[in-house]
Design a protein around this motif. Sequence first.
Motif, short mmCIF file in Angstrom:
data_model
loop_
_atom_site.label_atom_id
_atom_site.label_comp_id
_atom_site.label_asym_id
_atom_site.label_seq_id
_atom_site.Cartn_x
_atom_site.Cartn_y
_atom_site.Cartn_z
N VAL A 108 1.25 56.27 78.98
CA VAL A 108 1.29 57.90 78.97
C VAL A 108 1.25 57.94 80.69
CG1 VAL A 108 -0.32 59.67 79.23
CG2 VAL A 108 0.09 58.26 77.04
N GLY A 109 0.53 57.13 81.52
CA GLY A 109 0.40 57.29 83.15
C GLY A 109 2.00 56.86 83.51
N LEU A 110 2.64 55.98 82.91
CA LEU A 110 3.81 55.68 83.49
C LEU A 110 4.85 56.74 82.97
CD1 LEU A 110 4.37 51.65 82.81
CD2 LEU A 110 3.85 52.93 84.91
N THR A 111 4.97 57.37 81.91
CA THR A 111 5.55 58.72 81.49
C THR A 111 5.45 59.76 82.58
OG1 THR A 111 5.52 58.07 79.26
CG2 THR A 111 6.09 60.19 79.84
N ALA A 112 4.28 60.04 82.93
CA ALA A 112 3.93 61.11 83.95
C ALA A 112 4.54 61.01 85.10
CB ALA A 112 2.49 61.08 84.13
N LEU A 113 4.48 59.66 85.73
CA LEU A 113 5.03 59.28 87.04
C LEU A 113 6.63 59.19 86.77
CD1 LEU A 113 2.84 56.13 87.76
CD2 LEU A 113 3.16 58.23 88.88
N LEU A 114 7.32 58.84 85.75
CA LEU A 114 8.60 59.07 85.50
C LEU A 114 9.05 60.61 85.87
CD1 LEU A 114 11.36 57.82 84.87
CD2 LEU A 114 10.65 58.08 82.35
N VAL A 115 7.97 61.31 85.03
CA VAL A 115 8.56 62.73 85.11
C VAL A 115 8.60 63.22 86.52
CG1 VAL A 115 8.04 65.03 84.32
CG2 VAL A 115 7.91 63.25 82.48
N GLY A 231 5.89 56.56 103.03
CA GLY A 231 5.50 56.57 104.41
C GLY A 231 6.76 56.40 105.16
N LEU A 232 7.54 55.45 104.82
CA LEU A 232 8.81 55.18 106.00
C LEU A 232 10.20 55.75 105.39
CD1 LEU A 232 7.84 51.54 106.77
CD2 LEU A 232 7.20 53.49 107.96
N LEU A 233 10.37 55.79 103.94
CA LEU A 233 11.58 56.20 103.51
C LEU A 233 11.54 57.88 103.07
CD1 LEU A 233 12.57 53.36 101.23
CD2 LEU A 233 13.14 53.78 103.56
N GLY A 234 10.38 58.41 103.03
CA GLY A 234 10.62 59.83 102.92
C GLY A 234 10.53 60.25 101.49
N GLU A 235 10.30 59.11 100.59
CA GLU A 235 10.48 59.49 99.19
C GLU A 235 9.06 60.32 98.74
OE1 GLU A 235 10.82 55.85 96.88
OE2 GLU A 235 12.88 55.32 97.75
N GLY A 236 9.36 61.25 97.73
CA GLY A 236 8.34 62.00 97.42
C GLY A 236 8.31 62.44 95.71
N THR A 241 3.69 70.78 94.78
CA THR A 241 2.35 70.21 94.30
C THR A 241 2.24 70.14 92.80
OG1 THR A 241 1.94 71.98 96.22
CG2 THR A 241 -0.02 71.04 94.66
N ALA A 242 2.87 70.53 91.96
CA ALA A 242 2.59 70.45 90.60
C ALA A 242 3.07 68.86 90.13
CB ALA A 242 3.22 71.34 89.60
N GLY A 243 4.10 68.56 90.72
CA GLY A 243 4.80 67.21 90.73
C GLY A 243 4.03 65.95 91.30
N THR A 244 3.19 66.38 92.44
CA THR A 244 2.22 65.45 92.95
C THR A 244 1.35 65.46 92.13
OG1 THR A 244 3.18 66.18 95.10
CG2 THR A 244 0.98 65.26 95.19
N LEU A 245 0.58 66.62 91.65
CA LEU A 245 -0.86 66.32 90.84
C LEU A 245 -0.22 65.59 89.42
CD1 LEU A 245 -2.15 70.00 91.02
CD2 LEU A 245 -2.84 67.83 92.19
N ILE A 246 0.80 65.95 88.89
CA ILE A 246 1.16 65.08 87.72
C ILE A 246 1.29 63.58 88.10
CG2 ILE A 246 3.19 64.53 86.16
CD1 ILE A 246 3.74 67.61 86.36
N ALA A 247 1.91 63.28 89.12
CA ALA A 247 2.06 61.82 89.47
C ALA A 247 0.54 61.16 89.94
CB ALA A 247 2.99 61.77 91.01
N LEU A 248 -0.22 61.97 90.43
CA LEU A 248 -1.49 61.26 90.66
C LEU A 248 -2.41 61.17 89.17
CD1 LEU A 248 -2.85 63.47 93.85
CD2 LEU A 248 -2.01 61.03 93.84
N ALA A 249 -2.11 62.36 88.38
CA ALA A 249 -2.69 62.01 87.12
C ALA A 249 -2.11 60.73 86.31
CB ALA A 249 -2.59 63.34 86.01
#
Length: 319
Positions: A108-115, A231-236, A241-249
């Motif tokens: 489930v966590g990897l699926t959220a990170l994938l999204v 930090g160095l390649l600028g990937e995000g 903000t919603a995507g960041t929260l999904i990734a953290l969850a």
Amino acid sequence: MLSSPVVLALALSLVSAFCYAAAAVVQERTAAGTADLRGTLVRGSWWGAVGLNASGALLHVVALRYGPLTLVQPLGALTLVVAVPLGSLVARRRTSGVQWRGMGLTLVGLTALLVATAAGRAPDDTLGTGEVLGVALVAFVVIAVLVRSGLGGLAFAAASGIASGVGSTLAQKLAVGPALSWSVAVVAVLTVAFASGGLLLSQKAYRSGLGGPLALLTLVNPVTASVIGIGLLGEGFQYGTAGTLIALAGAVAAARGVVLLSRPQPHQSHQDRPGRRASAPTPDQPRLPRPTRLLRAGLPSAARVRPVTVELTGTSRTV
């Protein structure tokens, strides 16, 4: 919608995780059957694990050509999801409910990170030569501190995760970067060094078991690569903000799943199983003589009976 490069990176990562999982199981069983690293190097099973690791690494490098670090590296947690049931199958034991919950949370966590991290295009930025040398130096210092810390298998696992994460980051420069030059040659040498060091460190870590070291390695590896990528390649992340929260969850759920998968499972002994007869006494338990043996042995002979003088209430008597 996922684009073709991301789908290809996802498929390659899945096959790579299976190769790494099979290699981890073989490494753990090899480490359990050998006393030192020298004995490990002469066993064919270990070289089979090296071949599986090499195949997984090659597929991983190709996946980095089509997907960002923040997507490809977390998918390495699938290694543990595959390794746990595969290890149970090889050892002929059942996969516990805790392990199934751990696999579910990890997926489930990897699926959220994938999204949140599937940006829809192949990466086009890599580390500069100065950044490569700086990352390699910092990683080398941290790995040296962990190895000399005396914390045992978990320290080696953390060091292996850092080495593997840095190796993957440098491998992306080889896959995406410019044509052959002296700087690319330096990156190639550092990539091989970190990848080989990660393999040897993981072998040392597996001497204390499979679950805990593999779980820590699986967590440290993507964290290292993601820190470098962000930090160095600028990937995000997508969707702001919603995507960041999904990734953290998703990261929290995957980390919780990995922790559950790393818990040692109790092994039920034959004596504890219901419906079985009592087994023979252990060497620490006294073995009671059978009545038939006492009858056959008879009473002690007179030649072996010695008189003993005992003083009872001031009066000496011979027994």
